[in-house]
Motif scaffolding. Sequence first.
Motif, PDB file in Angstrom:
ATOM      1  N   ASN A 126     -10.301   1.286   4.715  1.00 36.55           N
ATOM      2  CA  ASN A 126     -10.318  -0.137   4.953  1.00 36.55           C
ATOM      3  C   ASN A 126     -11.372  -0.330   6.028  1.00 36.55           C
ATOM      4  OD1 ASN A 126      -8.017  -0.425   3.703  1.00 36.55           O
ATOM      5  ND2 ASN A 126      -6.352  -0.559   5.153  1.00 36.55           N
ATOM      6  N   GLN A 129     -14.401  -0.674   3.842  1.00 38.74           N
ATOM      7  CA  GLN A 129     -14.616  -1.751   3.096  1.00 38.74           C
ATOM      8  C   GLN A 129     -14.814  -2.839   4.086  1.00 38.74           C
ATOM      9  OE1 GLN A 129     -13.970  -2.488  -0.196  1.00 38.74           O
ATOM     10  NE2 GLN A 129     -12.355  -1.073  -0.874  1.00 38.74           N
ATOM     11  N   VAL A 219      -8.247  -7.476   1.897  1.00 36.73           N
ATOM     12  CA  VAL A 219      -8.616  -7.753   0.603  1.00 36.73           C
ATOM     13  C   VAL A 219      -9.183  -9.391   0.600  1.00 36.73           C
ATOM     14  CG1 VAL A 219      -7.874  -8.422  -1.789  1.00 36.73           C
ATOM     15  CG2 VAL A 219      -6.708  -6.448  -0.603  1.00 36.73           C
ATOM     16  N   GLN A 222     -12.724  -9.936   2.080  1.00 41.23           N
ATOM     17  CA  GLN A 222     -13.966  -9.387   1.272  1.00 41.23           C
ATOM     18  C   GLN A 222     -13.896 -10.321  -0.208  1.00 41.23           C
ATOM     19  OE1 GLN A 222     -14.190  -5.124   1.250  1.00 41.23           O
ATOM     20  NE2 GLN A 222     -14.620  -5.236  -1.039  1.00 41.23           N
ATOM     21  N   PHE A 235     -12.517  -5.262  -4.025  1.00 39.77           N
ATOM     22  CA  PHE A 235     -11.852  -4.207  -3.202  1.00 39.77           C
ATOM     23  C   PHE A 235     -10.836  -3.364  -4.004  1.00 39.77           C
ATOM     24  CE2 PHE A 235      -8.268  -2.867  -0.645  1.00 39.77           C
ATOM     25  CZ  PHE A 235      -8.777  -2.580   0.740  1.00 39.77           C
ATOM     26  N   GLU A 245      -6.291  -9.623  -5.609  1.00 35.85           N
ATOM     27  CA  GLU A 245      -7.734 -10.249  -5.595  1.00 35.85           C
ATOM     28  C   GLU A 245      -7.741 -11.620  -6.052  1.00 35.85           C
ATOM     29  OE1 GLU A 245     -11.517  -8.654  -6.115  1.00 35.85           O
ATOM     30  OE2 GLU A 245     -10.772  -6.382  -5.824  1.00 35.85           O
TER      31      GLU A 245
END
Length: 565
Positions: A126, A129, A219, A222, A235, A245
């Motif tokens: 995470n 990311q 999520v 991003q 993601f 997403e």
Amino acid sequence: MTIQGLLYIALVFALVLGAAFPLGCYLAAIFEGRVTWLRPVEVGIYRLAGVDETRAMRWQDYAIALLLLSVIHFFLLYAILRLQYYLPMNPQHITGMAPRLAFNTAASFATNTNWQAYVPEAQISNGAQMFGLAVHMFLSAAAGIAVAAAVMRAFTGSGLKSIGNFYTDLTRITLYALLPVTIIAATLLVLAGSPQTFGPFITAHTLDGGSQTIAVGPVAFQEAIKEFGTNGGGFFNANSAHPFENPNAWTNLFENFLLLVIGFAMPIAFGHMVKDKAQGRALMAAMAIALALGCVGAYAAEAAGNPLHIAAGVAAQGGNWEGKEIRFGIPASTTFNVSATGTSTGAVDSFTDSYTPLGGAVPLFLMQLGEVTPGGAGSGFYTIIVFALFSVFVAGLMVGRTPEYLGKKVQAKEVKLAMLGVLILTLFILAGAGFSLVTASGVASLGNAGPHGLTEMLYAWTSGTENNGSAFAGLSADTPLLDYGLGAAMLFGRFAFMVPVLAIAGSLAAKPKLPESAGTFPTTGPLFVGLLIGVIVILGGLQFMPADTLGPLAAHFLLHAGKTF
């Protein structure tokens, strides 16, 4: 095809083009330093970074600043990916990436490509990311827009010695455009059902007494910058087909809007910068026409269905549904994928590997055109400017007059630099794909044989070199050849094109701006738009026709002859 499907495409274009005008006006204000509502924060960033915002940079200084920052952030991201096991926000205790895959991923996200040769939810923590990949989604997008702003300034006056300050442009674009829109978009996605958490994955107990691990993370944030910054790094491995997403049909439309709007806003910003809005509208028209043809073409190919199914009398209603999300349908799926490849986004909500040969050829060809329909954040604009220079050069040759564009003479130096950039991209795509297909490692990566396999490899090298990041899905990309080869193609495709573009901007900026005369070729009407589209297709696309003929076109005719791969 259906009327409803065509109306959906029309709706996407209406929303995007309608929003592009106010956004373009706002971006021009940012480039000119007229947006100051976060001025204290902006000044604080300059002080913290030791940046002199008043420093005027020549194109060489601008290019060096861009390259140095990109190199630093490439190595920072590489370190994060290799060391993520020891870094915070890793509740799953995901180990560090292998060196070659970390190289490929760092090159990918430093260049706005966001090619993913890994399974994100299984191989990226995470923290990596959010603070590795997502941060570079902002920086790479802002860098592309900054270069576009520098190119715009080259046409604004006579004898200019500077094309701006890279660090100032990067800060303002991030602070006043990318970050606010991302926060708003992420909030809307959270409300629609996308998760935004740093907590561990969720374990669900199933009705048959088993258990299932459900991946969650930051999520929504991003996803927002992935689309608005034309990045494309999902993601999840399923990218925008994943319900976290892209929860529903409304978010699918919203994300399609996000990934297109900044590309179409850039020529509008250009029109405001040069004080001639018609110039921006002409460039936007060329982008929109090419993309609209692509959307309709892909939809038509997929709506027609698989001819083998039709011959057997078992065709699914509505066309070829393989690889499509039932939640979205064929028109929304093809429009999203064509939009993602017409830009440098690379996000997909259906899988191109399952498209019909002609349906898959459309996104491939749009990338081969140079990502100008409307292209990536900033990169689409400065690439179409290169094609605009080619267009006025061709027009000048036909009438025997030195070509001009917005009062700037286009001479041998600019044309040579422009051709250098275009040929570099073509070299990496064709040479890379060709070499891969004659090596055991490259052939072993293919998921299919025959022309479909050729298309997989050609698509991969096109996507990497053009900084798109989408894939044909049948390719096993995590190999030494493709990790290092595609990583190098991403870096050269980005910076070996950017530097000549900045050199062109510096050369044009220093030239006097000439008034229009009776012999000036008009660059705002249908004639110029048609010429520009023709030059894009001829110089951008037809270089690849032999390869495309052996790939998707051959697969199309063989499919109708009953042969599959």
